[in-house]
Design an enzyme around this catalytic site. Structure first.
Site, PDB file in Angstrom:
ATOM      1  N   GLY A  15       0.859  -1.170   0.125  1.00 30.79           N
ATOM      2  CA  GLY A  15      -0.043   0.071   0.043  1.00 30.79           C
ATOM      3  C   GLY A  15       1.085   1.335   0.158  1.00 30.79           C
ATOM      4  O   GLY A  15       0.545   2.430   0.582  1.00 30.79           O
ATOM      5  N   GLU A 223     -12.885  15.886  15.445  1.00 28.66           N
ATOM      6  CA  GLU A 223     -11.895  16.166  14.058  1.00 28.66           C
ATOM      7  C   GLU A 223     -12.646  17.278  13.214  1.00 28.66           C
ATOM      8  O   GLU A 223     -14.000  17.098  13.402  1.00 28.66           O
ATOM      9  CB  GLU A 223     -11.860  14.907  13.061  1.00 28.66           C
ATOM     10  CG  GLU A 223     -10.948  13.753  14.002  1.00 28.66           C
ATOM     11  CD  GLU A 223     -10.665  12.790  13.102  1.00 28.66           C
ATOM     12  OE1 GLU A 223      -9.693  12.728  12.135  1.00 28.66           O
ATOM     13  OE2 GLU A 223     -11.307  11.874  13.115  1.00 28.66           O
ATOM     14  N   HIS A 247      -8.592   3.493  19.122  1.00 27.97           N
ATOM     15  CA  HIS A 247      -8.103   4.559  19.665  1.00 27.97           C
ATOM     16  C   HIS A 247      -8.859   4.796  21.084  1.00 27.97           C
ATOM     17  O   HIS A 247      -8.274   5.140  22.203  1.00 27.97           O
ATOM     18  CB  HIS A 247      -8.189   5.896  18.906  1.00 27.97           C
ATOM     19  CG  HIS A 247      -7.825   5.748  17.646  1.00 27.97           C
ATOM     20  ND1 HIS A 247      -6.515   4.699  17.554  1.00 27.97           N
ATOM     21  CD2 HIS A 247      -7.929   6.251  16.519  1.00 27.97           C
ATOM     22  CE1 HIS A 247      -6.274   4.939  16.255  1.00 27.97           C
ATOM     23  NE2 HIS A 247      -7.227   5.888  15.583  1.00 27.97           N
TER      24      HIS A 247
HETATM   25  C1  BG6 Z   1      -7.260   7.303  12.132  1.00 29.35           C
HETATM   26  C2  BG6 Z   1      -8.792   7.046  11.540  1.00 29.35           C
HETATM   27  O1  BG6 Z   1      -7.254   5.969  12.861  1.00 29.35           O
HETATM   28  O2  BG6 Z   1      -7.301   8.167  12.985  1.00 29.35           O
HETATM   29  C3  BG6 Z   1      -9.385   8.420  10.971  1.00 29.35           C
HETATM   30  O3  BG6 Z   1      -8.898   5.973  10.631  1.00 29.35           O
HETATM   31  C4  BG6 Z   1      -8.953   9.611  11.888  1.00 29.35           C
HETATM   32  O4  BG6 Z   1     -10.611   8.374  10.562  1.00 29.35           O
HETATM   33  C5  BG6 Z   1      -7.746   9.450  12.323  1.00 29.35           C
HETATM   34  O5  BG6 Z   1      -9.049  10.918  11.293  1.00 29.35           O
HETATM   35  C6  BG6 Z   1      -7.320  10.451  13.593  1.00 29.35           C
HETATM   36  O6  BG6 Z   1      -5.946  10.524  13.935  1.00 29.35           O
HETATM   37  P1  BG6 Z   1      -5.123  11.701  14.527  1.00 29.35           P
HETATM   38  O7  BG6 Z   1      -3.999  11.128  14.942  1.00 29.35           O
HETATM   39  O8  BG6 Z   1      -5.438  12.908  13.581  1.00 29.35           O
HETATM   40  O9  BG6 Z   1      -6.264  12.072  15.747  1.00 29.35           O
END
Ligand code: BG6
Length: 494
Positions: A15, A223, A247
């Site tokens: 990928g 986000e 997460h």
């Molecule tokens: C990823 C998700 O694991 O984490 C995304 O697939 C998300 O959808 C991202 O935007 C957020 O990560 P960070 O580090 O920008 O908070």
């Protein structure tokens, strides 16, 4: 850190033309080289479906690094790494490609003295994981000897418990658990690693870290972005699989875990998994009471107009995929009995921010506090974009009146210019090379997260959501406030 470890290896990225590789992996590798952390004996085999030469790929990689790296592009540093990058175009589903790949890997290995050690990085869509692992097993790995091999699997690991189990069974046929790195990049973030230090290295937090003193915990990750060009993937995932299963639950486990006996990888993971096992199941009957899901419609933010989720590329116009989730979660153990953990995460919110708020219980009405309503103490662990710790407590307002006001202390770790925290992927890739899997999810962590999440997803199936239910650029559906109001609480916005 053991500096005698032999890090020689080839990083094989499946990928390699995708977003993740361009935005995160290549810059992380460059940053490691910039800090002279990469071994001399190192190479990268970048694999993608598109047809191109290694030279063309190097040019693209250069641009990606220049754009996304935290360190500035220095030509000398790039020169040290760029000639070690190779590109191979192949169809992941055809065996011929793997036979060719095995030959090429051997040549590269000899040229760069990487001793046959390999990191196989799955930066592809989840539906390819299994096929690639099978094909690697048959055509590549069984020809490797006397070397170590590790696999890095991006999330989501499966799409429910059953598929995760199946995927895991395929992996264990080829890779040992200690060589399987289920990546959750949140674990590589500086402040997540700091949670354990804050808790276990400070006398004034840990004794209060329980249901006797803590009223509730709020974990929010918002986000500003929408699904961008990932509609195809996101339609099958949604916020629950994309953010909560990995997460958000990792954050819960770090906040909720007991102190480990030592800092050994397995001791830490043992404590984390106990939290995930103790999560109170949200059943079909109580899904309504404890969860909120949302999907953004069109909206505006800062003068900019945004499409609704259903208008995004590769998204169904009748999609029921959630882009927002809020949960009320309990950990059923002695430490946390009765303390709600409120979790929320969503896309297209007014700002990007991840933080954990620990709200302490209010002081009993005693002494001169009687006629006042005191604000509860708050401890806020700021994960991003600001990294730090915020503490709110009560003090006397200067003056002749006995007036009590909330005051605050705010420690910002990344506000000083000379502190440039490593990107999560940088730390995590380096850990894979060193063979340290502490910051990766062990199989049982994944398993118990899915158990918890599956039950909610099942419950949701019973009722069709009314989407869209929040405008892009706002803080999510209004039901989210009700989730806390029922408990006579509210979301705290610092
Ligand atoms: C990823 C998700 O694991 O984490 C995304 O697939 C998300 O959808 C991202 O935007 C957020 O990560 P960070 O580090 O920008 O908070």
């Amino acid at each position: 850190m053991d500096t005698n470890l032999d890090l020689s290896c080839t990083l094989v990225i499946f990928g390699a033309t995708g977003d993740l590789t361009h935005r995160k992996l290549l810059p992380a590798i460059y940053n490691l080289q910039y800090q002279r952390l990469l071994p001399e004996a190192f190479s990268i085999m970048a694999i993608g479906r598109k047809d191109k030469t290694s030279n063309t790929y190097r040019e693209e990689a250069y641009k990606a690094v220049k754009k996304f790296s935290r360190f500035p592009m220095e030509e000398e540093v790039w020169k040290d790494i760029s000639h070690k990058i190779y590109y191979e175009s192949m169809n992941f589903l055809e065996k011929e490609g793997y036979i060719e790949l095995q030959k090429r890997l051997q040549i590269i290995d000899e040229k760069h003295h990487t001793k046959g050690n390999k990191i196989y990085y799955m930066a592809v869509a989840p539906e390819y994981f299994q096929h690639i692992i099978d094909a690697l097993h048959k055509h590549v790995i069984n020809k490797e000897e006397k070397s170590w091999r590790r696999i890095v699997i991006e999330k989501p690991f499966g799409r429910d418990l059953e598929s995760a189990k199946y995927l895991n069974s395929k992996i264990v046929e080829v890779f040992q658990e200690k060589n399987t790195y289920r990546i959750d990049h949140y674990l590589g973030k500086e402040m997540l690693q700091n949670i354990m230090v804050l808790r276990f290295a400070n006398m004034f937090f840990e004794p209060l870290w329980n249901s006797k003193y803590i009223d509730n915990i709020q974990i929010s990750s918002s986000e500003r972005v929408g699904v961008e060009n990932r509609g195809g993937y996101y339609e099958k995932a949604g916020a629950m699989r994309d953010m909560v299963q990995s997460h958000m639950l990792q954050l819960v486990s770090l906040i909720g875990m007991e102190p480990p006996n030592d800092l050994d990888t397995e001791s830490i993971r043992n404590e984390k998994v106990k939290v995930l096992k103790a999560l109170k199941k949200i059943t079909q009957e109580d899904v309504q009471e404890n969860t909120v899901r949302g999907q953004y419609g069109p909206g505006q933010l800062g003068g900019e107009s945004f499409l609704g989720y259903r208008e995004e590329e590769r998204v169904s116009v009748t999609s029921d995929t959630e882009t927002y989730v809020a949960l009320r979660v309990f950990i059923e153990n002695f430490r946390w009995a009765g303390v709600p953990f409120y979790i929320r995460t969503g896309k297209r919110m007014p700002q990007k921010s991840t933080e954990i708020i620990i709200q302490f219980k209010s002081i009993e009405n005693i002494l001169y506090f009687k006629e006042k309503i005191l604000q509860p103490n708050l401890l806020v662990i700021r994960i991003q974009p600001r990294e730090g710790v915020f503490f709110r407590f009560n003090a006397k307002e200067p003056g002749t009146q006995q007036k009590i006001i909330p005051v605050q202390m705010d420690f910002c770790q990344n506000c000083q210019l000379d502190i440039n925290s490593p990107e999560a992927y940088e730390r995590l890739l380096y850990d894979v090379m060193r063979g340290d899997s502490t910051l990766f999810a062990r199989w049982d962590e994944v398993e118990y997260s899915w158990r918890f999440v599956d039950s909610i997803l099942e419950g949701w199936k019973k009722q069709k959501p009314v989407f869209p239910n929040y405008e892009a650029g706002t803080w999510g559906p209004k039901e989210t406030d009700l989730l806390l109001q029922k408990d006579k609480r509210g979301w705290i916005n610092i």
